[in-house]
Design a protein around this motif. Structure first.
Motif: not given
Length: 341
Positions: A61-86
């Motif tokens: 997954l990726k972390a981004y700097t958004t237009e307002d200067g925040s650092i965010v990640t995109f839907r990491p809860d789904l990565n966590a769930e998929r890794m548990m399934d794997s």
């Protein structure tokens, strides 16, 4: 903290050693408390399960700097769930979802000055992974595991813009009908390497893998899911039990339906249908969408009307909308963006 002094627009899509990474160990039936380390090296026993029987899974997954200067990640809860399934499919202990999210926040925050600035086209790639660290000589699951998260800044996957790709229908199978194609395991990617090298040697950018049982349905490329657009604007993605359930694909289907007002369908897609589609793309974390202009099936050329110069119009709208959401230019659905700082 100041951003690293890098030429963000020219760092390429490659690994850079950053300041911190997260490590947790599983032993005696439980995970330890884990934490950050400055050491980028992994030291394991020569008989570790990962080296003997390839017991490993990972996420991207990726972390981004958004237009307002925040650092965010995109839907990491789904990565966590998929890794548990794997992990479950590979007889590995699941790393708990909340701990995954906390560790992710911790390691991205610790490397905040490696997160590329907004507008640079670059992002911070985040790679959670888990492997069998305990010694195993008989064919069985290990008793010890290590969970890690590394981060590295990466430039745009396609510097200068995404030119449509040319694919070939592969003679190789990516996964068995009831195998591990639906989990994000390193062994699946190892299986695709020879096919990829063969395709590149023959002048193609990527493979199109077909279903291993009948070889009549489209599956994926090995590193990305397919996305098609019909001539009347419907977005279609292949449905199969042996392809990876892409978070990017799932998000694009939602964007198509709820942001662009398009019909979005996940269904089995026959190889013989390809000639009827108007656009084709590959979707995944690295590039979001890579346009496909042509697919070659053993000498037969299937050329999409969108052409070989640029993305098709629907694909472009999907790309612009999803990246706009990721970068904070477009309001995201609730829960899609996790703000770190």
């Amino acid at each position: 903290m100041a951003k690293k002094d890098l030429d963000w627009g020219n760092i390429g899509f490659a690994y850079h050693v950053t300041d911190k990474r997260y490590v947790a160990n599983y032993k005696d039936g439980k995970w330890d408390e884990g934490g950050l380390t400055s050491d980028p090296n992994v030291v394991i026993n020569e008989c570790a399960g990962i080296l003997q029987y390839c017991q490993e899974c990972f996420e991207g997954l990726k972390a981004y700097t958004t237009e307002d200067g925040s650092i965010v990640t995109f839907r990491p809860d789904l990565n966590a769930e998929r890794m548990m399934d794997s992990a479950s499919r590979l007889e590995m202990p699941a790393f708990p979802k909340e701990r995954f999210l906390e560790a992710l926040d911790e390691v991205v925050k610790a490397n905040a000055d490696w997160v590329p600035p907004y507008g640079s086209g670059a992002t911070l790639y985040v790679r959670p992974y888990m492997f069998a660290s305990g010694p195993v000589i008989g064919v069985k699951p290990s008793n010890e595991y290590q969970f890690r998260i590394l981060v590295t800044p990466v430039g745009p996957y396609f510097k200068g813009g995404a030119k449509p790709l040319t694919l070939c229908v592969s003679d190789f199978d990516r996964a068995a009908p009831c195998g591990t194609g639906h989990v994000k395991a390193g062994l699946n990617y190892a299986m695709s390497l020879h096919a990829n090298v063969t395709a590149h040697a023959n002048g193609f950018d990527e493979n199109m893998f077909l279903d291993p049982a009948t070889r009549t349905y489209v599956e994926e490329t090995g590193g990305a899911n397919f996305l098609f657009v019909t001539k009347d604007g419907e977005v279609v993605t292949p449905k199969s039990n042996s392809i990876l359930p892409s978070i990017t694909r799932r998000s694009l289907l939602y964007v198509a339906e709820h942001y662009l007002g398009l019909k979005a369908t996940e269904r089995p897609v026959k190889l013989e249908e390809l000639k009827d589609f108007a656009e084709c793309g590959l979707c995944g974390t690295a590039a979001v969408i890579s346009p496909v202009g042509k697919i070659v099936n053993h000498g037969e050329e299937i050329c999409f009307p969108s052409g070989m110069e640029k993305m098709g119009p629907v694909t472009q709208k999907l790309y612009d909308t999803l990246t706009g959401i990721q970068m904070g230019r477009i309001e995201a659905p609730e829960g899609w963006i996790r703000k770190i700082q």
